[in-house]
Write a protein that holds these residues in place. Structure first.
Motif: not given
Length: 334
Positions: A23, A27, A58-59, A62, A66, A77
């Motif tokens: 990730t 973030y 947005e996750l 991430s 990464c 994002c």
């Protein structure tokens, strides 16, 4: 007459994938800023806004970007949130309306001085300014061309939905590559890593083998994960699960099992082609192909971290792989 299935079992894609998930350290800050940016336009009704927030686009960024620095990550994002806007709007439009929405997106992305004063144009232009600051000329052109192809396929998806038509498998696969926007998101890898690949790289056979295997893996795995959510909203036509059931005359469970085996083949094809990319293409080609692999594993991980696909039972589904089909939502709920 037999009753429709109430549940099915997902293929075990996570255990079978040797790629390593990670990730992005930026973030939390970048995600909050990007979400606030989209919400500042007040474009969603309450239910759509909840869907937007719970989806945690947005996750996903991430996991799949990464390796991105802060500015680059914030831009990814913004783009995935922009795609959410285009997708959510076009999902409820007919073919003509969806093509018009797509053209606003394309025009605002391609032309410096184009503006129809719509909110979508403004959001797109603001993203474009971020993207152009660091993207190379080859990447910019490739991205713009893929934006146009993406919107054409989204328009066609709306037409197919309007006429209750489902494509055959051979036609669906290239269509899905484009209307999923996965190839667009792959192009963002160039922007994030600081590459600007020449067209000759994309024309190389081995490069294309790895590139499309990675794309199809993301599309097929995403479709089996999202099937329950889509069937509950009456939007299953643009899903490989539906295509397989119709074309091969198989059950939902058999389609899920088929996808598991096919994804295993795609993974093997990607890994094999990745090792064979010609040195003549340069280190950057290998760097790019390695980076798109994060999309393959990152999308798997993200799918079970949010309520987007499996609702509040997402962690149980991750453990058991059993999906209980939800009833279809009433039109007034949408």
């Amino acid at each position: 007459m037999s009753s429709p299935p109430r549940k099915f079992r997902l293929p075990d894609l996570i255990s079978a994938c040797p790629l390593k998930d990670a990730t992005n350290p930026h973030y939390e800050k970048a995600a909050a800023e990007s979400r606030a940016w989209i919400n500042s336009y007040n474009i969603f009704a309450d239910r759509k806004r909840a869907h937007f927030i719970q989806g945690q686009n947005e996750l996903l960024c991430s996991h799949v970007y990464c390796f991105a620095g802060y500015e680059e990550f914030r831009t990814t994002c913004d783009f995935v949130n922009l795609l959410f806007v285009v997708d959510e709007v076009s999902d409820e439009q007919n073919g003509i309306e969806a093509r018009a929405t797509g053209q606003v997106f394309v025009n605002a992305m391609k032309f410096d001085d184009w503006d129809d004063n719509s909110i979508l144009a403004k959001i797109t232009r603001e993203f474009r300014a971020r993207f152009l600051r660091l993207a190379g000329p080859n990447t910019v052109k490739r991205f713009a061309d893929l934006c146009e192809t993406y919107t054409q396929c989204v328009g066609r998806e709306a037409e197919l939905r309007e006429h209750n038509q489902i494509l055959g498998l051979e036609e669906f696969v290239p269509h899905r590559r484009q209307n999923s926007a996965v190839l667009l998101c792959f192009t963002l890898v160039e922007y994030v890593v600081g590459l600007d690949l020449k067209d000759e790289v994309y024309e190389d056979t081995t490069f294309r083998d790895a590139y499309f295997a990675a794309c199809d893996y993301v599309c097929w795995s995403n479709d089996v994960y999202s099937y329950d959510m889509e069937q509950s909203r009456g939007l299953t036509g643009n899903n490989i699960v539906t295509v397989l059931m119709k074309e091969k005359g198989i059950s939902l469970q058999e389609a899920s099992d088929y996808i598991g085996k096919y994804c295993a083949n795609l993974l093997e094809k990607y890994l094999d082609a990745r090792t064979r990319i010609s040195l003549s293409l340069g280190h950057e080609a290998t760097q790019f192909i390695n980076a798109v692999g994060q999309w393959m594993v990152g999308n798997l991980a993200w799918s079970f971290e949010t309520v987007r696909y499996f609702g509040p039972s997402h962690l149980d589904v991750k453990e058991t792989r059993v999906v209980y089909l939800r009833p279809q939502e009433r039109f007034s709920d949408l």
